[in-house]
Structures are given as structure tokens and as C-alpha cells.
Design a protein around this motif. Structure first.
Motif, PDB file in Angstrom:
ATOM      1  N   LYS A   8       0.856  -1.179   0.000  1.00  0.00           N
ATOM      2  CA  LYS A   8       0.000   0.000   0.000  1.00  0.00           C
ATOM      3  C   LYS A   8       0.894   1.230   0.000  1.00  0.00           C
ATOM      4  O   LYS A   8       1.662   1.450   0.922  1.00  0.00           O
ATOM      5  CB  LYS A   8      -0.906  -0.024   1.242  1.00  0.00           C
ATOM      6  CG  LYS A   8      -1.770   1.184   1.399  1.00  0.00           C
ATOM      7  CD  LYS A   8      -2.955   1.149   0.462  1.00  0.00           C
ATOM      8  CE  LYS A   8      -3.906   2.270   0.845  1.00  0.00           C
ATOM      9  NZ  LYS A   8      -4.451   2.962  -0.249  1.00  0.00           N
ATOM     10  N   LYS A   9       0.830   2.010  -1.052  1.00  0.00           N
ATOM     11  CA  LYS A   9       1.620   3.234  -1.174  1.00  0.00           C
ATOM     12  C   LYS A   9       0.840   4.396  -0.570  1.00  0.00           C
ATOM     13  O   LYS A   9      -0.379   4.459  -0.663  1.00  0.00           O
ATOM     14  CB  LYS A   9       1.939   3.533  -2.642  1.00  0.00           C
ATOM     15  CG  LYS A   9       2.748   2.451  -3.327  1.00  0.00           C
ATOM     16  CD  LYS A   9       4.172   2.457  -2.857  1.00  0.00           C
ATOM     17  CE  LYS A   9       4.992   1.457  -3.647  1.00  0.00           C
ATOM     18  NZ  LYS A   9       6.391   1.466  -3.272  1.00  0.00           N
ATOM     19  N   HIS A  10       1.574   5.304   0.034  1.00  0.00           N
ATOM     20  CA  HIS A  10       0.993   6.493   0.651  1.00  0.00           C
ATOM     21  C   HIS A  10       1.753   7.722   0.169  1.00  0.00           C
ATOM     22  O   HIS A  10       2.933   7.647  -0.146  1.00  0.00           O
ATOM     23  CB  HIS A  10       1.094   6.413   2.179  1.00  0.00           C
ATOM     24  CG  HIS A  10       0.475   5.191   2.750  1.00  0.00           C
ATOM     25  ND1 HIS A  10      -0.877   5.058   2.938  1.00  0.00           N
ATOM     26  CD2 HIS A  10       1.033   4.029   3.159  1.00  0.00           C
ATOM     27  CE1 HIS A  10      -1.131   3.864   3.452  1.00  0.00           C
ATOM     28  NE2 HIS A  10       0.013   3.224   3.594  1.00  0.00           N
ATOM     29  N   GLU A  11       1.053   8.841   0.150  1.00  0.00           N
ATOM     30  CA  GLU A  11       1.687  10.107  -0.194  1.00  0.00           C
ATOM     31  C   GLU A  11       2.217  10.763   1.079  1.00  0.00           C
ATOM     32  O   GLU A  11       1.624  10.642   2.150  1.00  0.00           O
ATOM     33  CB  GLU A  11       0.686  11.055  -0.852  1.00  0.00           C
ATOM     34  CG  GLU A  11       0.207  10.595  -2.197  1.00  0.00           C
ATOM     35  CD  GLU A  11      -0.808  11.557  -2.781  1.00  0.00           C
ATOM     36  OE1 GLU A  11      -0.627  11.924  -3.952  1.00  0.00           O
ATOM     37  OE2 GLU A  11      -1.761  11.937  -2.076  1.00  0.00           O
ATOM     38  N   TRP A  12       3.329  11.476   0.918  1.00  0.00           N
ATOM     39  CA  TRP A  12       3.949  12.217   2.013  1.00  0.00           C
ATOM     40  C   TRP A  12       4.271  13.620   1.522  1.00  0.00           C
ATOM     41  O   TRP A  12       4.871  13.778   0.459  1.00  0.00           O
ATOM     42  CB  TRP A  12       5.241  11.532   2.467  1.00  0.00           C
ATOM     43  CG  TRP A  12       4.988  10.150   2.958  1.00  0.00           C
ATOM     44  CD1 TRP A  12       4.914   9.001   2.218  1.00  0.00           C
ATOM     45  CD2 TRP A  12       4.706   9.762   4.294  1.00  0.00           C
ATOM     46  NE1 TRP A  12       4.622   7.932   3.016  1.00  0.00           N
ATOM     47  CE2 TRP A  12       4.493   8.365   4.302  1.00  0.00           C
ATOM     48  CE3 TRP A  12       4.637  10.451   5.500  1.00  0.00           C
ATOM     49  CZ2 TRP A  12       4.201   7.668   5.460  1.00  0.00           C
ATOM     50  CZ3 TRP A  12       4.360   9.759   6.652  1.00  0.00           C
ATOM     51  CH2 TRP A  12       4.133   8.380   6.626  1.00  0.00           C
ATOM     52  N   GLU A  75       5.614   3.203   0.834  1.00  0.00           N
ATOM     53  CA  GLU A  75       4.839   2.397   1.776  1.00  0.00           C
ATOM     54  C   GLU A  75       4.922   2.939   3.189  1.00  0.00           C
ATOM     55  O   GLU A  75       4.011   2.748   3.989  1.00  0.00           O
ATOM     56  CB  GLU A  75       5.317   0.947   1.742  1.00  0.00           C
ATOM     57  CG  GLU A  75       4.960   0.231   0.466  1.00  0.00           C
ATOM     58  CD  GLU A  75       5.388  -1.224   0.496  1.00  0.00           C
ATOM     59  OE1 GLU A  75       5.269  -1.881   1.543  1.00  0.00           O
ATOM     60  OE2 GLU A  75       5.844  -1.704  -0.555  1.00  0.00           O
ATOM     61  N   PRO A 104       1.970  12.615   6.477  1.00  0.00           N
ATOM     62  CA  PRO A 104       1.119  11.844   5.562  1.00  0.00           C
ATOM     63  C   PRO A 104       0.205  12.838   4.843  1.00  0.00           C
ATOM     64  O   PRO A 104      -0.232  13.831   5.431  1.00  0.00           O
ATOM     65  CB  PRO A 104       0.324  10.928   6.486  1.00  0.00           C
ATOM     66  CG  PRO A 104       1.100  10.882   7.761  1.00  0.00           C
ATOM     67  CD  PRO A 104       1.794  12.206   7.869  1.00  0.00           C
ATOM     68  N   LYS A 106      -2.811  13.542   1.508  1.00  0.00           N
ATOM     69  CA  LYS A 106      -3.815  13.017   0.579  1.00  0.00           C
ATOM     70  C   LYS A 106      -4.120  14.109  -0.447  1.00  0.00           C
ATOM     71  O   LYS A 106      -4.733  15.123  -0.134  1.00  0.00           O
ATOM     72  CB  LYS A 106      -5.092  12.621   1.339  1.00  0.00           C
ATOM     73  CG  LYS A 106      -6.121  11.962   0.481  1.00  0.00           C
ATOM     74  CD  LYS A 106      -5.638  10.602   0.036  1.00  0.00           C
ATOM     75  CE  LYS A 106      -6.711   9.906  -0.768  1.00  0.00           C
ATOM     76  NZ  LYS A 106      -6.176   8.859  -1.578  1.00  0.00           N
TER      77      LYS A 106
END
Length: 113
Positions: A8-12, A75, A104, A106
Motif C-alpha cells: 500500500k503506497k501512501h503520499e507524504w 509504503e 502523511p 492526501k
């Protein structure tokens, strides 16, 4: 159906201020930085990035670069830090890692100028 082992990739949101007096060093290694960051952008790992300024330049003045800001994808926070620690701006002491900020993030909208 997605695999439960799929990553699961997340934006930072990453803010990387420059060290005091690092502008000359930044400009010297900037071509290498841009060359190495383009493949990261093409891979979707840095969909947005650029320099932030200490103030708006007056007409005919060079911008006063103060650091970098970007959206990085990974991730985990640690994965993003590992990627950024490989950048020439880290290796050459441009970014001030004591002042780096990461959250983090979005993305709601993204549009180029």
C-alpha cells in the motif's frame, strides 16, 4: 480482488529546508539532482516537487531558493526517507535534515501551471 500481501503506497508532504549558505552548493549539484529525480517522477514516486523561495524575486533578480518541497510516495515514512537520503542534495549537504518535515498527505487536486 487485490491480494492481501499487496503493498500500500501512501503520499507524504515533504519540506526539506536548505542549510544556511548552501545556495552555491545547491546550484552546483542541481543538474545531477534533476537528472536523478526525473526517473522517480516517471515512476510515480515524486509526482510533484520543486524549490521554495525565501521571498518573491524582484524583476531581473535570481530567485532566492531556500529548500525543496515535494509529494513523495512510499509504503512508509522510512521508505521515503531512504529514497531522499540517496539524493545528491543530501550527500552534498544541501538539505538541513535537522529541519526536514514530513506529513502523511492526501492529494485532492493536482494541476500544473
Amino acid at each position: 480482488m487485490a491480494s492481501s500481501s499487496a503493498s500500500k503506497k501512501h503520499e507524504w508532504l515533504v519540506i526539506l529546508p536548505d542549510k544556511e549558505g548552501a545556495l552555491e552548493k545547491r546550484m552546483k549539484v542541481r543538474p545531477e539532482h534533476l537528472e536523478k529525480v526525473r526517473p522517480l517522477a516517471d515512476a510515480g514516486l515524486v509526482p510533484f516537487g520543486g524549490a521554495f523561495l525565501s521571498e518573491l524575486p524582484k524583476e531581473g533578480e535570481q530567485p532566492k531558493l531556500a529548500g525543496s518541497a515535494m509529494i513523495a510516495v512510499g509504503e512508509s515514512r522510512e521508505e521515503v526517507v531512504e529514497m531522499l537520503k540517496k539524493d545528491v542534495y543530501t550527500r552534498e549537504g544541501v538539505w538541513d535534515w535537522d529541519k526536514v518535515q514530513m506529513w502523511p498527505f492526501k492529494t485532492a487536486i493536482r494541476k500544473a501551471l
